[in-house]
Design a protein around this motif. Structure first.
Motif, short mmCIF file in Angstrom:
data_model
loop_
_atom_site.label_atom_id
_atom_site.label_comp_id
_atom_site.label_asym_id
_atom_site.label_seq_id
_atom_site.Cartn_x
_atom_site.Cartn_y
_atom_site.Cartn_z
N GLY A 110 -24.08 12.27 -22.28
CA GLY A 110 -22.87 11.46 -22.35
C GLY A 110 -22.04 11.78 -23.58
O GLY A 110 -21.06 12.52 -23.51
N GLY A 111 -22.44 11.24 -24.72
CA GLY A 111 -21.72 11.47 -25.96
C GLY A 111 -20.28 10.98 -25.88
O GLY A 111 -19.96 10.05 -25.15
N PRO A 112 -19.38 11.60 -26.65
CA PRO A 112 -18.00 11.12 -26.70
C PRO A 112 -17.23 11.32 -25.39
O PRO A 112 -16.11 10.84 -25.26
N THR A 113 -17.79 12.04 -24.42
CA THR A 113 -17.13 12.21 -23.12
C THR A 113 -17.47 11.08 -22.15
O THR A 113 -16.98 11.07 -21.02
N TYR A 114 -18.30 10.16 -22.56
CA TYR A 114 -18.70 9.04 -21.70
C TYR A 114 -17.48 8.28 -21.21
O TYR A 114 -16.61 7.91 -22.00
N ALA A 115 -17.40 8.04 -19.91
CA ALA A 115 -16.22 7.40 -19.32
C ALA A 115 -16.64 6.31 -18.34
O ALA A 115 -16.52 6.48 -17.11
N PRO A 116 -17.13 5.17 -18.82
CA PRO A 116 -17.53 4.10 -17.91
C PRO A 116 -16.32 3.56 -17.15
O PRO A 116 -15.21 3.49 -17.69
N ASP A 117 -16.55 3.18 -15.90
CA ASP A 117 -15.45 2.64 -15.09
C ASP A 117 -15.83 1.34 -14.40
O ASP A 117 -15.05 0.81 -13.61
N THR A 118 -17.01 0.81 -14.70
CA THR A 118 -17.38 -0.49 -14.19
C THR A 118 -18.29 -1.21 -15.18
O THR A 118 -18.97 -0.57 -15.99
N ALA A 119 -18.25 -2.52 -15.12
CA ALA A 119 -19.16 -3.36 -15.92
C ALA A 119 -19.68 -4.48 -15.04
O ALA A 119 -18.90 -5.11 -14.30
N LEU A 120 -20.98 -4.71 -15.09
CA LEU A 120 -21.59 -5.88 -14.48
C LEU A 120 -21.87 -6.87 -15.60
O LEU A 120 -22.56 -6.53 -16.58
N VAL A 121 -21.32 -8.06 -15.48
CA VAL A 121 -21.51 -9.11 -16.48
C VAL A 121 -22.44 -10.15 -15.88
O VAL A 121 -22.10 -10.80 -14.89
N ASN A 122 -23.62 -10.28 -16.45
CA ASN A 122 -24.61 -11.23 -15.97
C ASN A 122 -24.78 -12.38 -16.95
O ASN A 122 -24.93 -12.15 -18.16
N PHE A 123 -24.75 -13.60 -16.43
CA PHE A 123 -24.99 -14.78 -17.26
C PHE A 123 -26.35 -15.37 -16.89
O PHE A 123 -26.61 -15.68 -15.72
N TYR A 124 -27.21 -15.52 -17.90
CA TYR A 124 -28.54 -16.10 -17.74
C TYR A 124 -28.56 -17.49 -18.37
O TYR A 124 -28.29 -17.64 -19.56
N ASP A 125 -28.86 -18.51 -17.57
CA ASP A 125 -29.18 -19.79 -18.20
C ASP A 125 -30.66 -19.75 -18.60
O ASP A 125 -31.32 -18.72 -18.47
N GLY A 126 -31.20 -20.86 -19.06
CA GLY A 126 -32.57 -20.84 -19.56
C GLY A 126 -33.62 -20.51 -18.52
O GLY A 126 -34.72 -20.07 -18.86
N ASP A 127 -33.30 -20.71 -17.23
CA ASP A 127 -34.27 -20.49 -16.17
C ASP A 127 -34.06 -19.16 -15.44
O ASP A 127 -34.88 -18.80 -14.58
N ALA A 128 -33.00 -18.44 -15.73
CA ALA A 128 -32.69 -17.21 -14.99
C ALA A 128 -33.61 -16.06 -15.41
O ALA A 128 -34.03 -15.98 -16.57
N ARG A 129 -33.90 -15.21 -14.47
CA ARG A 129 -34.73 -14.04 -14.70
C ARG A 129 -34.12 -12.86 -13.94
O ARG A 129 -33.28 -13.03 -13.07
N MET A 130 -34.60 -11.66 -14.26
CA MET A 130 -34.20 -10.47 -13.52
C MET A 130 -35.46 -9.67 -13.23
O MET A 130 -36.18 -9.26 -14.16
N GLY A 131 -35.75 -9.44 -11.96
CA GLY A 131 -36.93 -8.67 -11.59
C GLY A 131 -36.79 -7.20 -11.93
O GLY A 131 -35.68 -6.70 -12.18
N MET A 132 -37.88 -6.50 -11.94
CA MET A 132 -37.88 -5.07 -12.26
C MET A 132 -37.11 -4.31 -11.17
O MET A 132 -37.37 -4.46 -9.97
N HIS A 133 -36.18 -3.48 -11.60
CA HIS A 133 -35.32 -2.75 -10.68
C HIS A 133 -34.80 -1.49 -11.35
O HIS A 133 -34.89 -1.34 -12.58
N GLN A 134 -34.23 -0.59 -10.58
CA GLN A 134 -33.55 0.59 -11.09
C GLN A 134 -32.05 0.43 -10.90
O GLN A 134 -31.60 -0.16 -9.91
N ASP A 135 -31.25 0.98 -11.83
CA ASP A 135 -29.81 1.09 -11.65
C ASP A 135 -29.54 2.45 -11.01
O ASP A 135 -29.41 3.45 -11.72
N LYS A 136 -29.47 2.49 -9.70
CA LYS A 136 -29.38 3.78 -9.01
C LYS A 136 -28.29 3.82 -7.94
O LYS A 136 -28.29 4.72 -7.10
N ASP A 137 -27.36 2.87 -7.98
CA ASP A 137 -26.29 2.87 -7.00
C ASP A 137 -25.10 3.70 -7.44
O ASP A 137 -24.12 3.84 -6.70
N GLU A 138 -25.15 4.25 -8.66
CA GLU A 138 -24.09 5.11 -9.17
C GLU A 138 -24.35 6.56 -8.78
O GLU A 138 -25.50 7.00 -8.75
#
Length: 220
Positions: A110-138
């Motif tokens: 990546g380095g200085p050529t990194y060009a993100p074009d999306t962001a996922l914003v997740n909000f966790y309250d005290g009870d929220a969790r995220m199971g083990m997963h891969q980010d592979k839809d890109e």
């Protein structure tokens, strides 16, 4: 809250770098304000429904591209059909700074050529969790940039072969940066625990954890 002693940066796995306290309180506060605007719409923040009928415990809003399991679209067809909020240039620049911070000007993917074009914003309250997963839809193999604001969480960073061991549990506090790319780009990861009341109210978060993950979709 931030501890009394500085936390060192850590190479958690090849290509996976944890940089504690990277964001200033002012930067965190500005990001919280931006996330609140995105959460109002045009596509409001929501609990994502999975194809098997389950509902994610985190609430999510997207910028640039809308993510729904397991693809990206320009419109939120699973919510209200509205176009997703545009991805701002300042957020792309923040992503480039993050990758340079993690890997250096010349080293790493990546380095200085990194060009993100999306962001996922997740909000966790005290009870929220995220199971083990891969980010592979890109389609792009560029690194994922993760920014944490608010309550501390346990971030479980695993291997590329499966959801089980070996994995490393990392404490991500408010302002922390975590970047994973290269050989760790498709590592399984998740959040088994959030520590309620551990955040700094000066960031603008009254409670809960905000996590922004910046990615290159490769969709053009």
């Amino acid at each position: 809250m931030t501890g009394l002693f500085p936390r060192p940066r850590v190479l958690v796995a090849p290509g996976a770098v944890h940089v504690p306290g990277w964001l200033s309180v002012a930067e965190q506060r500005a990001l919280v304000g931006a996330c609140r605007e995105w959460a109002r719409g045009p596509v409001p923040i929501r609990h994502t429904r999975l194809p098997n009928g389950g509902v994610m415990s985190v609430r999510t809003v997207c910028v640039g591209w809308h993510w729904q399991p397991y693809r990206y679209t320009r419109t939120a067809d699973d919510v209200n059909g509205a176009p997703v909020a545009p991805f701002p240039d300042w957020l792309a620049e923040l992503g480039r700074r993050a990758v340079v911070e993690a890997y250096g000007e010349e080293a790493g993917p990546g380095g200085p050529t990194y060009a993100p074009d999306t962001a996922l914003v997740n909000f966790y309250d005290g009870d929220a969790r995220m199971g083990m997963h891969q980010d592979k839809d890109e389609k792009s193999r560029a690194p994922v940039v993760s920014l944490s604001i608010g309550d501390t969480c346990v971030f479980r960073f695993g291997n590329t072969e499966g959801r089980g061991r070996p994995y490393t549990d990392v404490e991500l506090a408010s302002g922390d940066l975590f970047v994973f790319g290269g050989p760790s780009r498709f590592a399984y990861h998740g959040v088994p625990k959030v520590v309620p009341g551990s955040g700094d109210p000066a960031t603008g978060m009254a409670g809960g954890r905000l996590n922004l993950t910046l990615r290159e979709t490769g969709l053009g």
